[in-house]
Structure formats: structure tokens, C-alpha cells
Design an enzyme around this catalytic site. Structure first.
Site, PDB file in Angstrom:
ATOM      1  N   SER A 121       0.823  -1.211   0.000  1.00 37.05           N
ATOM      2  CA  SER A 121       0.000   0.000   0.000  1.00 37.05           C
ATOM      3  C   SER A 121       0.857   1.261   0.000  1.00 37.05           C
ATOM      4  CB  SER A 121      -0.896   0.012   1.238  1.00 37.05           C
ATOM      5  OG  SER A 121      -1.527  -1.233   1.411  1.00 37.05           O
TER       6      SER A 121
HETATM    7  N1  SAH Z   1      -0.842  -4.946   3.974  1.00 39.39           N
HETATM    8  C1  SAH Z   1      -0.035  -5.255   2.802  1.00 39.39           C
HETATM    9  C2  SAH Z   1      -0.718  -4.936   1.490  1.00 39.39           C
HETATM   10  C3  SAH Z   1      -1.837  -5.854   1.257  1.00 39.39           C
HETATM   11  S1  SAH Z   1      -2.327  -6.129  -0.415  1.00 39.39           S
HETATM   12  C4  SAH Z   1       1.314  -4.574   2.866  1.00 39.39           C
HETATM   13  O1  SAH Z   1       1.601  -3.862   3.835  1.00 39.39           O
HETATM   14  O2  SAH Z   1       2.122  -4.815   1.955  1.00 39.39           O
HETATM   15  C5  SAH Z   1      -3.704  -7.175  -0.029  1.00 39.39           C
HETATM   16  C6  SAH Z   1      -3.332  -8.568   0.418  1.00 39.39           C
HETATM   17  O3  SAH Z   1      -4.542  -9.201   0.826  1.00 39.39           O
HETATM   18  C7  SAH Z   1      -2.736  -9.429  -0.687  1.00 39.39           C
HETATM   19  O4  SAH Z   1      -1.478  -9.898  -0.294  1.00 39.39           O
HETATM   20  C8  SAH Z   1      -3.742 -10.568  -0.840  1.00 39.39           C
HETATM   21  O5  SAH Z   1      -3.142 -11.830  -1.104  1.00 39.39           O
HETATM   22  C9  SAH Z   1      -4.416 -10.574   0.519  1.00 39.39           C
HETATM   23  N2  SAH Z   1      -5.765 -11.168   0.539  1.00 39.39           N
HETATM   24  C10 SAH Z   1      -6.797 -10.995  -0.327  1.00 39.39           C
HETATM   25  N3  SAH Z   1      -7.860 -11.739   0.067  1.00 39.39           N
HETATM   26  C11 SAH Z   1      -7.492 -12.383   1.204  1.00 39.39           C
HETATM   27  C12 SAH Z   1      -8.146 -13.300   2.090  1.00 39.39           C
HETATM   28  N4  SAH Z   1      -9.409 -13.712   1.895  1.00 39.39           N
HETATM   29  N5  SAH Z   1      -7.464 -13.757   3.161  1.00 39.39           N
HETATM   30  C13 SAH Z   1      -6.182 -13.364   3.388  1.00 39.39           C
HETATM   31  N6  SAH Z   1      -5.517 -12.523   2.591  1.00 39.39           N
HETATM   32  C14 SAH Z   1      -6.151 -12.027   1.513  1.00 39.39           C
END
Ligand code: SAH
Length: 218
Positions: free
Chosen positions: A65
Site C-alpha cells: 500500500s
Molecule cells: N498490507 C499489505 C498490502 C496488502 S495487499 C502490505 O503492507 O504490503 C492485499 C493482500 O490481501 C494481498 O497480499 C492478498 O493476497 C491478501 N488477501 C486478499 N484476500 C485475502 C483473504 N481472503 N485472506 C487473506 N488474505 C487475503
């Protein structure tokens, strides 16, 4: 200082300036973001852009992000030092590392095993021992560790997932981007009271979608 070190110091100063100018004003959040270097969480070609206020691509087609959004979400959680936090969406691990500076324990889950593995290695290198990374479908939360004082969802849901609401303590706070993945979403803060749930709309954001089930690599 060498020219290269000078350049990194200058870029880090600009980074903190950008955070403040976008509304990240909480001193504890700024200190945490000054302390945790975003560099190690970004690999390859994009690593030289680590100190720019923009989202960047990471493995598995996901994104790390935008730092100012990380700051605003962290600030919105009003974390207290004894808190136990659940983060849904480990991604690069950067957001979890920031949370780890402010709370007692952070559980962070991702549906992609590779992302959890790579983030775990960085947490070990940085000696961030209060983070527990788990491969799981975070839409169901983490029932074994519930309830949580704070929950942060870093992928967009169409509604705040019911199991996550159920795993929030009374007095607890959840921050979650809500909306369709291909349109503007809104960051929502949900506070659990003894009567039910209060909702505040914070700011427009854009996140990758919360997807059901584990990734193909898990
Ligand atoms: N917080 C992260 C950015 C997240 S991007 C950072 O600091 O880099 C969103 C993430 O959510 C992705 O890695 C994706 O794989 C995860 N995601 C999406 N759906 C999900 C689910 N149902 N359970 C767990 N993770 C999930």
C-alpha cells in the site's frame, strides 16, 4: 556521509514530509514509520522507489500500500500498547511491521503462502518477534486467537465480513476498505459497543479485492 547515504537520508526526510502533508500527524505512528524502513519490503526493480508515497507491485500480483494510506489506517485504529491486533492481507509485511511497533502482538494472515513466507523472513531479519504470520483465508478471521482489540483489513470487501465483526472485542476497532474492487472504495472504521456497531466513513481508497479461499500456491 557518502553521496549515496546522503541521498537515502534526503529521500527518507521527504518520505516523512509526505506523510505529514497527507494528514498522518499522530506522533507515535510517525515514529513507527520513521523506524521501520520500507526498503526491505520491496524487491527487484521497484526497490529504488521505496521512499515514494505510492503503492508498488509485489509478488503474486498484489501491491504494497501507499505509505500515507498505511499511516492513515494505522492512525484510525487508535492502537493502545497492550492491544492484540489481527491484520488481514500480509502482502509485503510492511503494514504488519508498523503495527508491531505500536501493539503487544500482531497476527497477520494472507491467502498466498509465498507472501507469508517472504514476509516472515523479513520479520526475522528485523527481529520483529511480536508478529505471528499465518497462511489463511482472512475473511473468516483467526478464530483460535479471537477476540481481537483491533482488526485491520488491507484488501477491499463488499461489506465488513461477519466473522471479523464477531471476532472484535467490545470497545474494539476495525478498519476496512469497503466497495467493489474496480471502483472507488471507502475506508470505514467500525467500533464495537455493548449495543452493536458504530460506523465512520474515513476516506476514499483503492485496494486489491479480498478474495475467498487460499491462493493456488498455498
Ligand atoms: N498490507 C499489505 C498490502 C496488502 S495487499 C502490505 O503492507 O504490503 C492485499 C493482500 O490481501 C494481498 O497480499 C492478498 O493476497 C491478501 N488477501 C486478499 N484476500 C485475502 C483473504 N481472503 N485472506 C487473506 N488474505 C487475503
Amino acid at each position: 556521509m557518502s553521496d549515496a547515504e546522503d541521498d537515502i537520508a534526503e529521500r527518507k526526510m521527504q518520505f516523512l514530509f509526505a506523510l505529514r502533508s497527507k494528514g498522518v500527524t499522530d506522533a507515535r505512528v510517525l515514529t513507527a514509520m520513521e523506524k521501520v524502513d520500507r526498503g526491505p519490503f520491496i524487491r527487484g526493480l521497484f526497490s529504488e522507489r521505496a521512499y515514494e508515497d505510492m503503492p508498488l507491485p509485489i509478488a503474486c500480483g498484489q501491491t504494497i500500500s501507499q505509505p500515507s494510506v498505511v499511516g492513515l489506517m494505522t492512525q484510525a485504529l487508535k492502537i493502545e500498547p497492550r492491544n492484540k491486533i489481527l491484520e488481514v492481507g500480509t502482502g509485503s509485511g510492511y503494514q504488519a511491521a508498523i503495527l508491531s511497533q505500536l501493539a503487544r502482538r500482531v497476527y497477520t494472515v494472507d491467502r498466498h503462502k509465498r507472501l507469508v513466507r517472504e514476509a516472515s523472513a523479513i520479520f526475522n531479519d528485523l527481529n520483529l518477534t511480536n508478529i505471528t504470520p499465518v497462511v489463511a483465508d482472512g475473511s473468516f478471521g483467526l478464530p483460535d486467537q479471537a477476540p481481537f482489540d483491533r482488526i485491520l483489513v488491507t484488501a477491499a470487501a463488499e461489506d465488513p465480513p461477519g466473522p471479523l465483526l464477531a471476532q472484535l472485542k467490545i470497545g474494539g476497532i476495525m478498519v476496512v476498505p469497503v466497495g467493489q474492487s474496480d471502483t472507488v472504495q471507502h475506508l470505514i472504521r467500525v467500533t464495537r459497543t455493548d449495543q452493536g456497531f458504530d460506523y465512520d466513513e474515513l476516506l476514499p481508497v483503492r485496494f486489491v479485492p479480498l478474495v475467498e479461499g487460499l491462493g493456488k500456491d498455498a
